[in-house]
Design an enzyme around this catalytic site. Structure first.
Site, mmCIF file in Angstrom:
data_model
loop_
_atom_site.group_PDB
_atom_site.id
_atom_site.type_symbol
_atom_site.label_atom_id
_atom_site.label_comp_id
_atom_site.label_asym_id
_atom_site.label_seq_id
_atom_site.Cartn_x
_atom_site.Cartn_y
_atom_site.Cartn_z
ATOM 1 N N LYS A 295 33.958 49.463 30.520
ATOM 2 C CA LYS A 295 34.702 50.711 30.270
ATOM 3 C C LYS A 295 33.744 51.836 29.889
ATOM 4 O O LYS A 295 34.037 53.017 30.143
ATOM 5 C CB LYS A 295 35.726 50.498 29.149
ATOM 6 N N ARG B 39 33.239 36.055 18.191
ATOM 7 C CA ARG B 39 32.703 37.355 18.584
ATOM 8 C C ARG B 39 31.533 37.727 17.689
ATOM 9 O O ARG B 39 31.490 37.348 16.523
ATOM 10 C CB ARG B 39 33.758 38.461 18.433
ATOM 11 N N ASP C 137 42.719 44.496 47.318
ATOM 12 C CA ASP C 137 41.663 44.365 46.311
ATOM 13 C C ASP C 137 40.834 45.644 46.317
ATOM 14 O O ASP C 137 40.079 45.900 47.245
ATOM 15 C CB ASP C 137 40.786 43.149 46.629
ATOM 16 N N TYR D 134 33.373 43.108 28.861
ATOM 17 C CA TYR D 134 34.551 43.880 29.250
ATOM 18 C C TYR D 134 34.476 45.314 28.725
ATOM 19 O O TYR D 134 34.644 46.279 29.477
ATOM 20 C CB TYR D 134 35.834 43.201 28.731
ATOM 21 N N HIS D 135 34.220 45.439 27.430
ATOM 22 C CA HIS D 135 34.151 46.795 26.874
ATOM 23 C C HIS D 135 33.017 47.589 27.507
ATOM 24 O O HIS D 135 33.139 48.790 27.740
ATOM 25 C CB HIS D 135 33.969 46.729 25.350
ATOM 26 N N SER E 51 31.598 43.768 24.052
ATOM 27 C CA SER E 51 31.702 42.656 24.999
ATOM 28 C C SER E 51 31.395 43.198 26.383
ATOM 29 O O SER E 51 31.358 44.418 26.583
ATOM 30 C CB SER E 51 33.112 42.054 24.997
ATOM 31 N N ASP F 46 48.055 46.058 43.957
ATOM 32 C CA ASP F 46 47.557 44.996 43.079
ATOM 33 C C ASP F 46 47.076 43.836 43.957
ATOM 34 O O ASP F 46 47.675 43.560 44.998
ATOM 35 C CB ASP F 46 48.674 44.510 42.140
ATOM 36 N N ASN G 267 50.599 39.966 19.367
ATOM 37 C CA ASN G 267 51.484 39.111 20.159
ATOM 38 C C ASN G 267 51.207 37.635 19.882
ATOM 39 O O ASN G 267 52.125 36.811 19.840
ATOM 40 C CB ASN G 267 51.329 39.411 21.652
ATOM 41 N N THR H 180 39.552 51.971 26.775
ATOM 42 C CA THR H 180 39.815 51.206 25.561
ATOM 43 C C THR H 180 39.177 51.866 24.349
ATOM 44 O O THR H 180 38.125 52.505 24.459
ATOM 45 C CB THR H 180 39.272 49.773 25.679
HETATM 46 N N1 LIG Z 1 46.640 45.059 27.179
HETATM 47 C C1 LIG Z 1 45.978 45.715 26.254
HETATM 48 O O1 LIG Z 1 46.097 45.471 25.038
HETATM 49 C C2 LIG Z 1 45.040 46.809 26.638
HETATM 50 C C3 LIG Z 1 44.389 47.528 25.621
HETATM 51 C C4 LIG Z 1 43.495 48.535 25.978
HETATM 52 C C5 LIG Z 1 43.279 48.850 27.301
HETATM 53 N N2 LIG Z 1 43.924 48.137 28.288
HETATM 54 C C6 LIG Z 1 43.630 48.467 29.683
HETATM 55 O O2 LIG Z 1 44.815 48.725 30.399
HETATM 56 C C7 LIG Z 1 44.681 48.259 31.736
HETATM 57 C C8 LIG Z 1 45.817 47.299 32.063
HETATM 58 O O3 LIG Z 1 45.775 46.216 31.145
HETATM 59 P P1 LIG Z 1 46.823 45.046 31.226
HETATM 60 O O4 LIG Z 1 46.943 44.477 29.883
HETATM 61 O O5 LIG Z 1 48.007 45.525 31.932
HETATM 62 O O6 LIG Z 1 45.986 44.019 32.124
HETATM 63 P P2 LIG Z 1 46.538 43.010 33.243
HETATM 64 O O7 LIG Z 1 45.429 42.074 33.552
HETATM 65 O O8 LIG Z 1 47.844 42.442 32.834
HETATM 66 O O9 LIG Z 1 46.781 43.988 34.492
HETATM 67 C C9 LIG Z 1 45.759 44.433 35.321
HETATM 68 C C10 LIG Z 1 46.276 44.348 36.758
HETATM 69 O O10 LIG Z 1 45.243 44.830 37.632
HETATM 70 C C11 LIG Z 1 45.144 43.952 38.733
HETATM 71 N N3 LIG Z 1 43.771 44.054 39.244
HETATM 72 C C12 LIG Z 1 42.608 43.724 38.632
HETATM 73 N N4 LIG Z 1 41.565 43.916 39.447
HETATM 74 C C13 LIG Z 1 42.071 44.395 40.606
HETATM 75 C C14 LIG Z 1 41.477 44.768 41.849
HETATM 76 N N5 LIG Z 1 40.151 44.684 42.051
HETATM 77 N N6 LIG Z 1 42.284 45.207 42.845
HETATM 78 C C15 LIG Z 1 43.622 45.287 42.657
HETATM 79 N N7 LIG Z 1 44.240 44.934 41.503
HETATM 80 C C16 LIG Z 1 43.462 44.485 40.495
HETATM 81 C C17 LIG Z 1 45.487 42.577 38.182
HETATM 82 O O11 LIG Z 1 45.944 41.685 39.188
HETATM 83 C C18 LIG Z 1 46.569 42.914 37.164
HETATM 84 O O12 LIG Z 1 47.849 42.834 37.729
HETATM 85 C C19 LIG Z 1 43.326 47.577 31.840
HETATM 86 O O13 LIG Z 1 42.408 48.453 32.436
HETATM 87 C C20 LIG Z 1 42.979 47.322 30.404
HETATM 88 O O14 LIG Z 1 41.580 47.306 30.212
HETATM 89 C C21 LIG Z 1 44.798 47.133 27.979
#
Ligand SMILES: NC(=O)c1ccc[n+]([C@@H]2O[C@H](COP(=O)([O-])OP(=O)(O)OC[C@H]3O[C@@H](n4cnc5c(N)ncnc54)[C@H](O)[C@@H]3O)[C@@H](O)[C@H]2O)c1
Ligand SMILES: NC(=O)c1ccc[n+]([C@@H]2O[C@H](COP(=O)([O-])OP(=O)(O)OC[C@H]3O[C@@H](n4cnc5c(N)ncnc54)[C@H](O)[C@@H]3O)[C@@H](O)[C@H]2O)c1
Lengths: 413, 413
Positions: free
Chosen positions: A193, A330, A74, A189-190, A187, A31, A248, A145
């Site tokens: 994906k 949105r 990273d 973001y979407h 968006s 991370d 939440n 997603t």
């Molecule tokens: N939380 C939700 O409701 C939800 C819903 C659908 C999909 N997702 C997907 O699940 C995954 C995790 O979501 P989350 O809620 O835990 O998000 P989050 O932001 O809490 O966690 C993502 C982690 O990835 C790390 N990260 C991002 N870019 C990075 C990089 N370039 N190198 C190294 N680390 C990196 C961030 O520091 C973070 O700790 C995501 O891909 C998200 O799109 C989440």
């Protein structure tokens, strides 16, 4: 099994790391802490007091006797280190959570749009290129997603798990073809994906990578059986307008007596899953990778669907906190139905945590327990999809004293 | 009309810039010269002696009396300068050629894969984000590729222009839906064009950008009525295994008596277009942008389809140069049919230059005239789609003297 958890410091990644470690797997987190840096940029904090990776990992060792590795890297920027890490660890499996994951954040500014695209596309593509270069045949599980499908696109047909069978008219009659469900991103973001999906399709075909894409719904809840074992293990709980997910946010708002903020009519139906089921789904996906040469496996990682307004109403009915309607930042349909197929995970043994059982049990504990940490100026969503769209003022400027409205019988600690 | 030509120093961009300038438009080229840098990296040169941008633009001023602007700028890396440029010039239209465009190059190494994805995705997305941020409502024309469709996917149905109408089964009967033709990328390069498409779809919907995507076939030929006006205006002619497109390679090979190199059986059918028609198509597309809020307009920019082997045979029959089959470094179907719709451009006035009329007329002039510049060690294609795939040795190590085999009656100059 040696498992690499990319993004293992995040909301889904951290409990997944603990869950897999608890099952006896050899877990290493990768991370870059970008999510914590975005907290700094937005001047928000997780409602729960999350600890640094070092403290978290020490606490886990104390309570479980198990080690988890942590590599600050990273994925988008440090390709050579990624290759070296893969060569050193030779993981059997990789779970890829490491992307910028908030739709509102991705629409905030040109800089945020560009960061989201650059970070997510590069993180994913670097990983794919590194797997090909190193020849490491790890099962790759990626978090996608539900938002890639769009809403209401297929009429009364339930949303299939990734692939759709259509009929293509030809001079020789209709041809049946299985296609990746058409992309309908709402968006930036979407959109990233939907780009990921095409990269997975190519690398699965050209390089026989074994890839599973989990089209996840909106995650709610905070804790898992592992994260509750020590307060230092607590999972993050985002409630702000950018990163807080809708359910939440309602729970936190109820906990402090803040009106439940529904953007637009609330007629949008969305799919949900509890964080406990997220970690289970990842476990199941890891145990059932596709064969080399097969197209990416796609699972819908959702357990139930609800209209946003109905969720607000549910929380409101139990707590007496009113629902308010704010402008919708949105661009989206005012109303939609949503029926989602999720038979694959159910067939593989998922036993969903339903909203009705879980709603008060845990989230309220969190929201109530940490209500004193809330920053009221971060609750209203301010990122908009187009310049000039209307946003709302803060609805509350002081935290009310006295009994907690959400769970009147449980004292706030 | 004020027109920005991104990638205007390249094979398609340069003649397009001259064509639009000749029509009276106010043209500014933006290019980072990355293509010329890749020539340095591969140790190859255009068969034609292309001149520096400064000399080219001076020559054009001399022969036409018209000015073309040139801005050295990396679209993928210099976002702020791009925004400033847009604000300064406020273009009415933008033509976007600026991507890494060779499939073999994109498969050469992990570095080349990553460069292709980073460069192409960022160039396109930076441009989209910059248009939104500046609010400049320019018509945007992008060069895509026929390769996004894949080959043989839709059976006997001709490949439609971007969108496909399919039937989606639902409990209420079949639903008719127009979808973006499913992506079937055959290389990392082609994959980036499928990513571009999804970004265009999103930005057209969310931000009402007016975008036209031209799904271009393989371009052949070199010169246009403008580039022949002075030798300093000559267009580039790539013949090497990475950047040389198939027909130009055959012509150059014939010109020096090198066996015509067919990779695999040559049973692959591909779509072609002459460079003269490319510049005309761009002109037509600029004059017919979609409305704001509409989905991206997609045109198939092709004029005819041929089996690769038949092309080799055609050139061989006219020149007596033999055809050889080399290992195929690509993962692709051994044979495919290809029928492509291109009615939109024909209806808007395109009068195609056919292979039969153009084949000897111009390319042979080029190939013959500059045959002394060829580097024989660059002819055989060496980039492979998967590590370990077979490649061939050089087939010829010395340039034969004597009469030119391609056009025996025309002396090489
Ligand atoms: N939380 C939700 O409701 C939800 C819903 C659908 C999909 N997702 C997907 O699940 C995954 C995790 O979501 P989350 O809620 O835990 O998000 P989050 O932001 O809490 O966690 C993502 C982690 O990835 C790390 N990260 C991002 N870019 C990075 C990089 N370039 N190198 C190294 N680390 C990196 C961030 O520091 C973070 O700790 C995501 O891909 C998200 O799109 C989440
Ligand atoms: N040549 C063909 O047969 C063919 C066929 C189908 C589609 N196309 C498409 O047409 C377009 C032009 O192709 P071409 O043959 O002229 O390629 P080219 O490589 O000759 O020209 C591309 C130009 O863009 C510039 N460029 C690349 N990245 C840049 C960046 N980040 N910033 C600024 N400039 C950048 C390069 O320096 C080069 O001058 C490409 O998008 C290509 O994919 C070409």
């Amino acid at each position: 099994m040696r498992v690499l958890i990319l993004g293992g410091d995040g909301f889904c990644g951290w409990p997944t790391s603990l869950h897999l470690s608890d099952l006896g797997h050899d877990v290493t987190i990768v991370d870059n802490q970008s999510r914590r840096r975005i907290d700094l940029e937005l001047e928000v904090e997780s409602l729960t007091p999350i600890r640094s990776p070092g403290v978290r990992i020490r606490a886990w060792r104390e309570v479980s006797g198990r080690d988890i590795g942590f590599v600050r890297l990273d994925l988008a920027a440090e390709y050579d280190r990624l290759v070296a890490l893969l060569q050193e660890l030779r993981p059997d499996a990789i779970v890829h959570f490491a992307e910028q994951r908030a739709a509102p954040y991705s629409m905030r500014s040109a800089a945020a749009k560009r960061y989201t695209v650059d970070n997510n596309v590069r993180a994913t593509h670097n990983l794919l290129a590194a797997l090909v270069t190193t020849g490491i045949d790890a099962a790759l599980v990626h978090l996608g997603t539900m938002g890639v499908y769009g809403y209401g696109w297929s009429g009364s047909a339930p949303i299939p798990e990734g692939y759709l069978t259509v009929k293509v008219p030809t001079p020789d009659g209709d041809l049946e073809r299985e296609i990746l469900h058409p992309a309908n991103a709402g968006s930036v973001y979407h959109m990233t994906k939907t780009l990921d999906q095409l990269m997975f399709a190519f690398y699965a075909a050209n390089d026989r990578l074994r890839i599973t894409d989990l089209h996840q719904g909106i995650v709610w809840g905070t804790q898992t059986p592992q994260t509750v074992r020590d307060e230092r293990l607590v999972n993050r709980f985002d409630y702000d307008g950018d990163y807080g997910t809708v359910l939440n946010r309602f729970l936190m708002q109820a906990a402090i007596g803040h009106p439940l903020t529904v953007h637009g009519t609330g007629g949008q139906t969305r799919a949900f899953i509890h964080i406990r089921d997220t970690v289970r789904c990842v476990e199941i996906a890891l145990a059932n990778p596709p064969a080399a040469g097969a197209k990416p496996a796609i699972f819908n990682q959702v357990t139930e669907s609800h209209r946003v307004y109905d969720l607000a109403k549910l929380v409101s009915d139990r707590t007496g906190v009113e629902v308010v309607h704010l402008p919708n930042p949105r661009l989206e349909a005012v109303e939609n139905d949503l029926v989602v197929r999720n038979e694959q995970f159910l067939a593989l043994g998922l036993r969903p945590t339903t909203l009705s059982e879980g709603l008060l049990a845990e989230c309220t504990d969190i929201a109530t327990r940490y209500r004193h940490r809330v920053d009221l100026s971060k609750i209203v969503a301010r990122s908009v999809w187009q310049a000039g769209m209307e946003t709302a003022q803060d609805l509350m400027t002081d935290l009310p004293d006295g009994p907690d409205p959400l769970v009147p019988t449980v004292a706030a600690s």
